[in-house]
Design an enzyme around this catalytic site. Structure first.
Site, mmCIF file in Angstrom:
data_model
loop_
_atom_site.group_PDB
_atom_site.id
_atom_site.type_symbol
_atom_site.label_atom_id
_atom_site.label_comp_id
_atom_site.label_asym_id
_atom_site.label_seq_id
_atom_site.Cartn_x
_atom_site.Cartn_y
_atom_site.Cartn_z
ATOM 1 N N ARG A 70 0.827 -1.212 0.000
ATOM 2 C CA ARG A 70 0.000 0.000 0.000
ATOM 3 C C ARG A 70 0.857 1.257 0.000
ATOM 4 O O ARG A 70 0.461 2.302 -0.469
ATOM 5 C CB ARG A 70 -0.826 0.013 1.286
ATOM 6 C CG ARG A 70 -2.232 -0.430 1.066
ATOM 7 C CD ARG A 70 -3.095 -0.092 2.205
ATOM 8 N NE ARG A 70 -2.384 -0.066 3.469
ATOM 9 C CZ ARG A 70 -2.964 -0.240 4.641
ATOM 10 N NH1 ARG A 70 -4.245 -0.462 4.688
ATOM 11 N NH2 ARG A 70 -2.293 -0.197 5.765
ATOM 12 N N LYS A 160 2.025 -18.714 7.468
ATOM 13 C CA LYS A 160 1.297 -19.232 8.618
ATOM 14 C C LYS A 160 0.899 -18.083 9.540
ATOM 15 O O LYS A 160 1.555 -17.048 9.467
ATOM 16 C CB LYS A 160 2.137 -20.262 9.354
ATOM 17 C CG LYS A 160 3.155 -19.683 10.364
ATOM 18 C CD LYS A 160 3.700 -20.728 11.265
ATOM 19 C CE LYS A 160 3.454 -20.491 12.721
ATOM 20 N NZ LYS A 160 4.175 -19.401 13.358
ATOM 21 N N GLU A 228 12.467 -21.382 23.529
ATOM 22 C CA GLU A 228 13.189 -20.209 23.041
ATOM 23 C C GLU A 228 13.504 -19.271 24.195
ATOM 24 O O GLU A 228 12.682 -19.103 25.104
ATOM 25 C CB GLU A 228 12.348 -19.457 22.019
ATOM 26 C CG GLU A 228 12.058 -20.273 20.779
ATOM 27 C CD GLU A 228 11.254 -19.473 19.770
ATOM 28 O OE1 GLU A 228 11.861 -18.977 18.816
ATOM 29 O OE2 GLU A 228 10.049 -19.340 19.944
ATOM 30 N N HIS A 252 4.458 -25.987 13.430
ATOM 31 C CA HIS A 252 5.814 -26.523 13.271
ATOM 32 C C HIS A 252 6.024 -27.889 13.933
ATOM 33 O O HIS A 252 6.520 -28.830 13.320
ATOM 34 C CB HIS A 252 6.833 -25.559 13.881
ATOM 35 C CG HIS A 252 6.775 -24.168 13.338
ATOM 36 N ND1 HIS A 252 6.605 -23.889 12.004
ATOM 37 C CD2 HIS A 252 6.876 -22.965 13.950
ATOM 38 C CE1 HIS A 252 6.614 -22.570 11.821
ATOM 39 N NE2 HIS A 252 6.772 -21.992 12.988
ATOM 40 N N LYS A 348 8.437 -19.388 25.180
ATOM 41 C CA LYS A 348 9.326 -18.226 25.038
ATOM 42 C C LYS A 348 9.785 -17.752 26.413
ATOM 43 O O LYS A 348 9.195 -18.113 27.439
ATOM 44 C CB LYS A 348 8.577 -17.095 24.344
ATOM 45 C CG LYS A 348 8.245 -17.421 22.884
ATOM 46 C CD LYS A 348 7.984 -16.182 22.080
ATOM 47 C CE LYS A 348 7.657 -16.510 20.635
ATOM 48 N NZ LYS A 348 8.824 -16.908 19.851
HETATM 49 C C1 BG6 Z 1 7.894 -18.667 13.941
HETATM 50 C C2 BG6 Z 1 7.171 -18.268 15.192
HETATM 51 O O1 BG6 Z 1 7.001 -19.296 13.065
HETATM 52 O O2 BG6 Z 1 8.955 -19.551 14.280
HETATM 53 C C3 BG6 Z 1 8.128 -17.592 16.163
HETATM 54 O O3 BG6 Z 1 6.109 -17.371 14.866
HETATM 55 C C4 BG6 Z 1 9.311 -18.486 16.435
HETATM 56 O O4 BG6 Z 1 7.476 -17.254 17.365
HETATM 57 C C5 BG6 Z 1 9.938 -18.965 15.128
HETATM 58 O O5 BG6 Z 1 10.258 -17.756 17.187
HETATM 59 C C6 BG6 Z 1 10.992 -20.039 15.393
HETATM 60 O O6 BG6 Z 1 11.613 -20.378 14.207
HETATM 61 P P1 BG6 Z 1 13.172 -20.158 14.005
HETATM 62 O O7 BG6 Z 1 13.455 -20.653 12.644
HETATM 63 O O8 BG6 Z 1 13.408 -18.689 14.173
HETATM 64 O O9 BG6 Z 1 13.834 -20.943 15.070
#
Ligand code: BG6
Length: 479
Positions: A70, A160, A228, A252, A348
């Protein structure tokens, strides 16, 4: 409208006066990749650098790269972004410069029904529309596309999450089926582009050693853990409505589980692989003996840095009770896996970043008398982050000749130079849906987590908490 340059593709008279048409120098023999949401974070953080790694690996690949948004940008701003991100991805300067030079920017409001027909008419056959946009916008835009005359072979790349529950995923699939064939839809899950995840297939199916013991007869339980240390990172707008279960497990981790548990494919192609992943997912249900868990981090420290309580993060609505850590245990109702708990956990703000798939083998049926020492069960560990593979076995110890001890084989497996988004884009550009999520699989993943989401919404599972920087609630037990 982007700056005019002489197109090499013949321009139809109708296009010449079209205000929405994309013009520019095109490689007639190359696919056009249109990134919708060109000025967004996903494009600059993941898509373009991923493409950069692909171009570093395949410098001769030709792509007509169009950015659309946009925003009132011009070709120059888009080209600068492309150039910078390509270089960041490791593409050679002349390759990055070539791609950026020929790239075009198109101002486009995807929510404007008037904008689509002219834009779509300007696209060459086999073009790719990559929706790097929030899911609701993507779905609304796809609805508008049903009114346009689509070019032959148009491919759609969809980020996603795919829908926000089973019903919306089903509705989205119906909508897409009105637009193009399933082979033209690329539902993106970048885990399928991770070489560390694809490595599961090589280890399982290219070795004599593992497949014979790959079942409930020899495997006691499986853990798939994606902890994470990153906290919210300013993503409240998306994350607060998703949470760890939906953000990570629903997509995932279920796909990782499907790769670990699937039957052996006859060949690695998109039909076999996705059929067999679907076969496993269809048999997957919540484990009756293992309740799910959810938790949210409170204030703490991660890596020496203060992290505020999730509930106090800007943009978060604490009343939503969003999970920042989720754990679910599933069973796969098949002869191969009956009775084996598959525990999937992700969160997280945790103290230790761990990206693991771990298979715990049953103890030996009989240990000859005479051995001393402790025998731990065999463990096979895929490190999905580092890309290493570990195998824990018992050996005769160094001291007493019959005293057993633990030995760990640990091998670093070469990571692919092409980043996951590069792999995913390569599949889309080549028209190969091997690494994209098939429509029925996307729905099935929602079907699996639906009872958990319902139970959480009904307040049947308490929302625990854990200080940021720890390993999660102690009451959940050790993973
Ligand atoms: C994403 C999630 O799809 O995958 C994130 O939305 C996540 O929250 C991430 O941190 C993890 O993937 P990667 O490849 O960064 O380890």
């Amino acid at each position: 409208m982007s700056e005019a340059t002489q197109p090499t593709r013949p321009v139809a008279p109708s296009e010449q006066s079209d205000p929405g048409a994309v013009s520019g120098r095109e490689h007639t023999d190359a696919p056009t990749l249109v990134i919708l949401g060109a000025s967004g974070d996903l494009t600059s953080r993941l898509l373009l650098p991923g493409l950069g790694t692909l171009m570093a690996h395949e410098p001769d690949r030709r792509i007509n790269l169009v950015g659309a948004d946009r925003k009132e940008w011009g070709d120059e701003a888009w080209r600068e972004r492309v150039l910078e991100a390509m270089c960041r991805g490791g593409a050679r300067p002349e390759v990055a410069a070539g791609l950026a030079r020929d790239a075009r920017y198109q101002q486009l409001d995807v929510m404007d029904p008037e904008a689509w027909p002219a834009f779509v008419r300007s696209l060459a056959p086999d073009s790719v529309l990559y929706f790097a946009l929030p899911p609701a916008v993507t779905m609304a835009a796809c609805r508008l596309l049903t009114r346009a005359d689509l070019p032959a072979g148009l491919r759609l790349g969809l980020e996603k999450p795919f829908g926000n529950d089973l019903a919306s995923a089903q509705e989205f699939n119906r909508l897409l089926a009105d637009l193009v064939t399933e082979e033209q839809v690329f539902r993106v899950d970048h885990f399928l582009g991770k070489s560390t995840v694809l490595n599961i297939l090589g280890v399982r199916f290219a070795n004599r050693l593992f497949e014979p013991v790959w079942s409930a007869a020899d495997i006691e339980r499986v853990d798939i853990v994606f902890d994470e240390s990153l906290a919210l990172e300013g993503r409240a707008g998306y994350y607060d409505k998703a949470g760890a279960l939906i953000d990570m497990i629903q997509s995932h981790l279920l796909l990782v589980m499907a790769m670990l548990a699937m039957e052996e494919p006859n060949r690695i192609d998109h039909v076999e692989l996705r059929d067999l992943m679907m076969h496993v997912l269809r048999a997957t249900h919540c484990h009756p003996d293992h309740p799910s868990h959810r938790a949210r981090y409170t204030a703490g420290q991660v890596g020496g840095k203060d992290v505020p309580s999730y509930a106090d993060e800007p943009g978060v609505d604490p009343a939503r009770e969003t999970d920042t850590l989720a754990e679910v245990t599933l069973e796969i109702r098949s002869r191969r896996w009956a009775g084996v708990p598959f525990r999937l956990r992700s969160g997280k703000g945790l103290g230790d970043a761990r990206r693991l798939a771990i298979l715990y083998f049953r103890p030996v049926a009989h240990l000859p008398e005479g051995f001393t020492g402790e025998v731990n069960q065999n463990v096979l560990l895929f490190d999905l982050g580092e890309g290493s593979l570990g195998l824990r076995i018992a050996t005769n110890g160094e001291g007493d000749k019959l005293s057993l001890e633990e030995t760990v084989f640990d091998a670093q497996i070469g990571d692919s130079p092409v980043r996951p988004y590069g792999e995913i884009l390569s599949g889309i550009l080549d028209g190969n849906p091997l690494l994209s999520v098939r429509g029925d699989i996307a729905e099935e993943c929602w079907r699996i987590v639906a009872p958990i989401i319902d139970a959480w919404r009904a307040g049947e599972v308490p929302l625990d908490d854990y200080p940021a920087g720890t390993m999660g609630p102690l009451t959940w037990g050790v993973v």
